[in-house]
Design an enzyme around this catalytic site. Structure first.
Site, short mmCIF file in Angstrom:
data_model
loop_
_atom_site.label_atom_id
_atom_site.label_comp_id
_atom_site.label_asym_id
_atom_site.label_seq_id
_atom_site.Cartn_x
_atom_site.Cartn_y
_atom_site.Cartn_z
N LYS A 90 17.34 68.06 62.05
CA LYS A 90 16.01 68.09 62.69
C LYS A 90 16.04 68.03 64.22
O LYS A 90 15.02 67.76 64.85
CB LYS A 90 15.08 66.99 62.15
CG LYS A 90 15.00 66.85 60.66
CD LYS A 90 15.01 68.16 59.93
CE LYS A 90 13.70 68.93 60.02
NZ LYS A 90 13.88 70.25 59.34
N ALA A 91 17.19 68.30 64.80
CA ALA A 91 17.30 68.21 66.26
C ALA A 91 17.00 69.54 66.95
O ALA A 91 16.98 69.61 68.18
CB ALA A 91 18.70 67.73 66.64
N GLY A 92 16.76 70.60 66.17
CA GLY A 92 16.52 71.91 66.77
C GLY A 92 17.60 72.92 66.41
O GLY A 92 17.79 73.93 67.09
N THR A 93 18.27 72.65 65.30
CA THR A 93 19.35 73.51 64.82
C THR A 93 18.92 74.97 64.66
O THR A 93 19.59 75.90 65.13
CB THR A 93 19.82 73.03 63.41
OG1 THR A 93 19.61 71.64 63.30
CG2 THR A 93 21.25 73.42 63.15
N THR A 94 17.78 75.14 63.98
CA THR A 94 17.33 76.50 63.66
C THR A 94 16.90 77.24 64.92
O THR A 94 17.13 78.44 65.07
CB THR A 94 16.15 76.42 62.66
OG1 THR A 94 16.49 75.46 61.65
CG2 THR A 94 15.88 77.76 62.02
N HIS A 132 26.09 69.79 60.21
CA HIS A 132 25.47 68.51 60.57
C HIS A 132 26.51 67.39 60.51
O HIS A 132 26.16 66.21 60.58
CB HIS A 132 24.34 68.16 59.59
CG HIS A 132 23.11 68.99 59.74
ND1 HIS A 132 22.59 69.38 60.95
CD2 HIS A 132 22.25 69.50 58.80
CE1 HIS A 132 21.49 70.09 60.76
NE2 HIS A 132 21.27 70.18 59.48
N SER A 188 10.27 63.90 62.19
CA SER A 188 10.58 65.22 61.65
C SER A 188 11.40 65.11 60.36
O SER A 188 11.14 65.80 59.37
CB SER A 188 11.34 66.02 62.71
OG SER A 188 11.64 67.30 62.24
N PHE A 238 7.94 79.05 68.96
CA PHE A 238 7.62 78.30 67.73
C PHE A 238 6.75 79.11 66.77
O PHE A 238 7.06 79.25 65.59
CB PHE A 238 6.92 76.98 68.11
CG PHE A 238 6.54 76.15 66.92
CD1 PHE A 238 7.49 75.35 66.28
CD2 PHE A 238 5.25 76.16 66.42
CE1 PHE A 238 7.15 74.59 65.17
CE2 PHE A 238 4.90 75.41 65.32
CZ PHE A 238 5.85 74.61 64.69
N MET A 260 8.63 82.03 65.20
CA MET A 260 9.59 81.60 64.19
C MET A 260 8.87 81.10 62.94
O MET A 260 9.31 81.35 61.82
CB MET A 260 10.51 80.49 64.75
CG MET A 260 11.58 81.05 65.68
SD MET A 260 12.65 79.79 66.42
CE MET A 260 13.40 79.00 65.02
N LYS A 296 5.67 71.01 63.62
CA LYS A 296 4.84 70.91 64.82
C LYS A 296 5.56 71.42 66.06
O LYS A 296 4.95 71.95 66.97
CB LYS A 296 4.43 69.45 65.06
CG LYS A 296 3.30 68.98 64.18
CD LYS A 296 2.65 67.74 64.77
CE LYS A 296 1.53 67.23 63.88
NZ LYS A 296 1.09 65.89 64.30
N GLY A 297 6.87 71.17 66.12
CA GLY A 297 7.66 71.65 67.26
C GLY A 297 7.26 71.02 68.58
O GLY A 297 7.18 71.70 69.60
P1 A3P Z 1 9.21 69.21 63.76
O1 A3P Z 1 9.40 68.74 62.35
O2 A3P Z 1 9.04 68.06 64.72
O3 A3P Z 1 8.15 70.22 63.92
P2 A3P Z 1 16.20 71.71 62.52
O4 A3P Z 1 16.22 73.17 62.66
O5 A3P Z 1 17.34 71.01 63.20
O6 A3P Z 1 16.02 71.29 61.11
O7 A3P Z 1 14.94 71.17 63.34
C1 A3P Z 1 13.63 71.41 62.91
C2 A3P Z 1 12.69 70.94 63.98
O8 A3P Z 1 12.79 71.82 65.11
C3 A3P Z 1 11.24 70.95 63.51
O9 A3P Z 1 10.58 69.90 64.23
C4 A3P Z 1 10.81 72.34 64.00
O10 A3P Z 1 9.42 72.52 64.09
C5 A3P Z 1 11.49 72.35 65.37
N1 A3P Z 1 11.61 73.72 65.92
C6 A3P Z 1 12.22 74.78 65.36
N2 A3P Z 1 12.07 75.87 66.14
C7 A3P Z 1 11.34 75.49 67.22
C8 A3P Z 1 10.83 76.17 68.37
N3 A3P Z 1 11.02 77.47 68.56
N4 A3P Z 1 10.15 75.45 69.28
C9 A3P Z 1 9.93 74.12 69.11
N5 A3P Z 1 10.37 73.43 68.02
C10 A3P Z 1 11.07 74.10 67.09
#
Ligand code: A3P
Length: 292
Positions: A45-49, A106, A136, A228, A231, A255-256
């Site tokens: 949940k740190a922004g991996t995707t 991870h 998250s 966001f 995606m 929410k991002g």
């Molecule tokens: P939230 O649950 O706070 O919305 P991961 O990919 O590591 O699982 O992280 C997912 C988190 O990154 C989610 O956070 C997701 O919404 C956020 N995220 C993914 N893409 C993003 C983007 N383009 N801008 C901002 N946040 C993003």
């Protein structure tokens, strides 16, 4: 997936894990990295995707329209994942024919297969502040039946604080990777909050680390595609194809935002968390922002 039973946490060499991420351990540890592999490492949940998709578009962009039909899981395999109903992360990674291969993990730093270090692969680590990450991760547990039962927010937060979470303690993860970075020039350590504040600047730093120089036009295209909302609406990226996730409960792209923790932590929870945080981070030079 109706009958899917949530897994229990297992103590694996001192780190809380679930069976899904350790049942292919020998193959994971023996994975043969190549020098041009790029490892994207994060605590969940740190922004991996977000970073995975930035790198995917940076290297493969529109050059290969077939790639657009693949989900992010297939483009950027999750190395240690091994569900019975799909190819393992190791198999997906080994099947990649691209150069570079983008691979996600991870794992805490000491669990990373040694070939990544031997081959001097570039590693992009993304960290996110502990409070937003907790929120998250909580919602992700609620909607993802592949994860242990989260309980209510307050018991989840307690377990998170105690490090009783899949992939172990957030503190150990971010600090372990941070320490490794001090002696390993192949690690680029990024922060979700910096990306949220100025994605263009972070993109430039990432490109400089990777020694690539995209055109202004390409940069614009990548930043546009990885917004966001873009995606969230991209079915190949938003994880809606993953069977264990229930989007009726919560979205993967939720929410991002930076600072959403304020809508979840009570004043009392925040005070207790801050006290504990101070103790755990007292010897660390790592600094996080919980708002921007
Ligand atoms: P939230 O649950 O706070 O919305 P991961 O990919 O590591 O699982 O992280 C997912 C988190 O990154 C989610 O956070 C997701 O919404 C956020 N995220 C993914 N893409 C993003 C983007 N383009 N801008 C901002 N946040 C993003």
């Amino acid at each position: 997936m109706e009958s899917f039973t949530r897994p229990e946490l297992i103590d694996f060499q001192g780190v809380s894990m679930t069976d899904t991420f350790i049942n292919d351990w020998e193959n994971i540890q023996n994975f043969k990295a190549r020098p041009d592999d790029i490892l994207i490492a994060t605590y969940p949940k740190a922004g991996t995707t977000w970073v995975s998709y930035i790198l995917d578009l940076l290297y493969f962009g529109k050059k290969n329209p077939e790639r657009e039909t693949l989900s992010i899981y297939e483009r950027v395999p999750f190395l240690e994942m091994n569900f019975s109903f799909m190819d393992s992360g190791v198999q997906l990674a080994e099947n990649l024919t691209t150069s570079p291969r983008l691979i996600k993990t991870h794992l805490p730093v000491h669990f990373v297969p040694k070939s990544f270090w031997e081959q001097k692969c570039k590693v992009v680590y993304v960290a996110r502040n502990a409070k937003d990450l907790a929120v998250s991760f909580y919602h992700f547990h609620r909607m993802n039946k592949g994860l242990p039962e989260p309980g209510d927010w307050s018991s989840f937060l307690q377990n998170y604080t105690d490090g009783k979470m899949l992939f172990g303690s957030w503190y150990d993860h971010v600090n372990g990777w941070w320490e490794k970075k001090q002696t390993c020039p192949n690690i680029h350590y990024m922060f979700y909050e910096d990306l949220a504040e100025d994605v263009g600047l972070e993109f430039d730093k990432l490109c400089s680390f990777l020694s690539v120089s995209p055109s202004i036009e390409k940069k614009k295209e990548i930043l546009e595609g990885t917004r966001f909302d873009k995606m969230k609406n991209n079915s190949m990226i938003n994880h809606s194809v993953v069977p264990v996730m229930d989007f009726k409960i919560s979205h993967f792209m939720r929410k991002g935002k930076v600072g959403d923790w304020k809508t979840h932590f009570t004043v009392a929870q925040n005070e207790v968390f801050d006290e504990h945080y101070k103790t755990k981070m007292k010897d660390s030079t790592l600094k996080f922002r919980t708002e921007i």
